[in-house]
Design a protein around this motif. Sequence first.
Motif, short mmCIF file in Angstrom:
data_model
loop_
_atom_site.label_atom_id
_atom_site.label_comp_id
_atom_site.label_asym_id
_atom_site.label_seq_id
_atom_site.Cartn_x
_atom_site.Cartn_y
_atom_site.Cartn_z
N SER A 42 -2.63 47.11 8.41
CA SER A 42 -4.02 47.37 8.80
C SER A 42 -4.78 46.12 9.20
O SER A 42 -5.87 46.21 9.77
N GLY A 43 -4.25 44.95 8.88
CA GLY A 43 -4.92 43.70 9.22
C GLY A 43 -6.22 43.47 8.46
O GLY A 43 -7.10 42.76 8.95
N GLY A 44 -6.36 44.07 7.30
CA GLY A 44 -7.55 43.87 6.50
C GLY A 44 -8.75 44.70 6.90
O GLY A 44 -9.86 44.48 6.40
N ARG A 45 -8.55 45.69 7.77
CA ARG A 45 -9.65 46.56 8.21
C ARG A 45 -9.44 47.97 7.64
O ARG A 45 -8.32 48.51 7.66
N VAL A 46 -10.51 48.58 7.17
CA VAL A 46 -10.41 49.86 6.47
C VAL A 46 -10.06 51.00 7.43
O VAL A 46 -9.20 51.84 7.12
N LEU A 47 -10.69 51.06 8.59
CA LEU A 47 -10.46 52.18 9.50
C LEU A 47 -9.00 52.26 9.95
O LEU A 47 -8.41 53.35 9.89
N LEU A 86 -10.87 49.44 -2.92
CA LEU A 86 -11.63 50.47 -2.22
C LEU A 86 -11.68 51.72 -3.09
O LEU A 86 -10.85 51.91 -3.99
N ASP A 87 -12.65 52.58 -2.81
CA ASP A 87 -12.74 53.85 -3.53
C ASP A 87 -11.50 54.68 -3.21
O ASP A 87 -11.27 55.04 -2.05
N PRO A 88 -10.66 55.00 -4.20
CA PRO A 88 -9.41 55.72 -3.90
C PRO A 88 -9.61 57.20 -3.58
O PRO A 88 -8.71 57.83 -3.02
N VAL A 89 -10.76 57.77 -3.93
CA VAL A 89 -10.95 59.22 -3.78
C VAL A 89 -10.82 59.70 -2.34
O VAL A 89 -10.07 60.65 -2.07
N PRO A 90 -11.53 59.11 -1.35
CA PRO A 90 -11.38 59.62 0.01
C PRO A 90 -9.96 59.49 0.55
O PRO A 90 -9.50 60.35 1.34
N ALA A 148 -14.12 61.92 7.76
CA ALA A 148 -15.01 60.91 8.34
C ALA A 148 -16.48 61.24 8.11
O ALA A 148 -17.31 60.35 7.92
N VAL A 149 -16.81 62.53 8.10
CA VAL A 149 -18.19 62.96 7.87
C VAL A 149 -18.58 62.80 6.41
O VAL A 149 -19.69 62.34 6.08
N PHE A 150 -17.67 63.14 5.50
CA PHE A 150 -18.00 63.09 4.08
C PHE A 150 -18.02 61.67 3.51
O PHE A 150 -18.75 61.38 2.57
N TRP A 151 -17.19 60.76 4.08
CA TRP A 151 -17.12 59.40 3.54
C TRP A 151 -17.26 58.36 4.67
O TRP A 151 -16.36 57.53 4.86
N PRO A 152 -18.37 58.37 5.41
CA PRO A 152 -18.48 57.44 6.55
C PRO A 152 -18.53 55.98 6.14
O PRO A 152 -17.99 55.12 6.84
N ARG A 153 -19.15 55.68 5.01
CA ARG A 153 -19.30 54.28 4.61
C ARG A 153 -18.01 53.69 4.09
O ARG A 153 -17.71 52.51 4.31
N VAL A 154 -17.23 54.51 3.39
CA VAL A 154 -15.99 54.01 2.80
C VAL A 154 -15.00 53.58 3.88
O VAL A 154 -14.21 52.64 3.69
N LEU A 155 -15.03 54.25 5.04
CA LEU A 155 -14.04 54.00 6.08
C LEU A 155 -14.43 52.86 7.02
O LEU A 155 -13.74 52.62 8.01
#
Length: 359
Positions: A42-47, A86-90, A148-155
Amino acid sequence: MLEFLATVLPVLIFLLAIALVAEICDRVGVFDVAGHALLRLSGGRVLPLWIGLVLLCLVTTSVLSLDTTAVLVAPVAIAMAKRARLDPVPFAVTAVWLANTGSLLLPVSNLTNLLSAAVHGSPLQGQFTASTWLPALTASVVTVVAVAVFWPRVLKGRFRMPAAPKPRDTVMLWLAGAVCLALAVLFGLGVAPTWPTVAAAVVLTVAYAKRGRSWRKLRVPWLMALVVLALFVVVRVLGPLGLDAWLASLLGDGHGFTEQLRVAFVGALGSNLVNNLPAFLALQPGVDDGTGRAVSLLIGANAGSIVTPWGSLATLLWLWRCKASGVKIALGPHILRSGALAAAVLPASVGALQLLPLS
């Protein structure tokens, strides 16, 4: 009854065997190593990390079955999220949702698919994927959008790359990884999953004990298997006493969008009440009059079974692995989100089904 038990017992044996394989893989660090590999890619990026997980879930679910995703991929998702802080839930929810909604493409993707393709006189015999590919694609896209709608900030954002995990037992790590790879190849070739998985569980358990570890401390969901078996038996016993006729009346008839959506919602309702496998077995005779109706029932039994924890074996296995990994899933919010997703997936997938030239 003996013939019925011969049909359902291999399902429960597979459930216990794959759970044992996952437990040993977790203890020897397979999931940590696999999760770190995704982190590096991922190169250190969440998305990109999440997109990689989505693709992994879709491939494993389609080719290796949804139970494999729930038991083997979900712990990888949890391990990598924890290592990246990171938050593991999403990430865990992505795995379980795609395990169910993404299991429409191939017969091997879900045990309900295998049952539907194997039933004598089923309209899906010989044309399964041609009848399901567009609803399968639609259900998967809707699911990805929902996460993506439910966890926009985490991603969003980046994370600091953690150090590579240190193997707890190099020999067991390589053996468990090789066993998982062998299972993947066998499942991909279409081999019936039960007995290869039992063999894998025996090999890993013996090796685990030989390496000086206590196999008695390994956790296996025996109670879960007994509850599911009881549900199977209840549905089987009540069927001839009027349950089958009542369910057939709920399904109605007709081949238009409204009628097929009704079939999907009845399939989803039955799945979330008693589990999708016994519900599918009870409802399947009522949809043998058309391919579109048969696929609609699968949409409900597969993609629509995500609302309650017991809706599918995959969700039960996923919850069990989440608990074993120390991830707490708040069931109230999870059920609400899953219900919202099901309410979107069912009409979208049945609508996509109308675009195919099916009866």
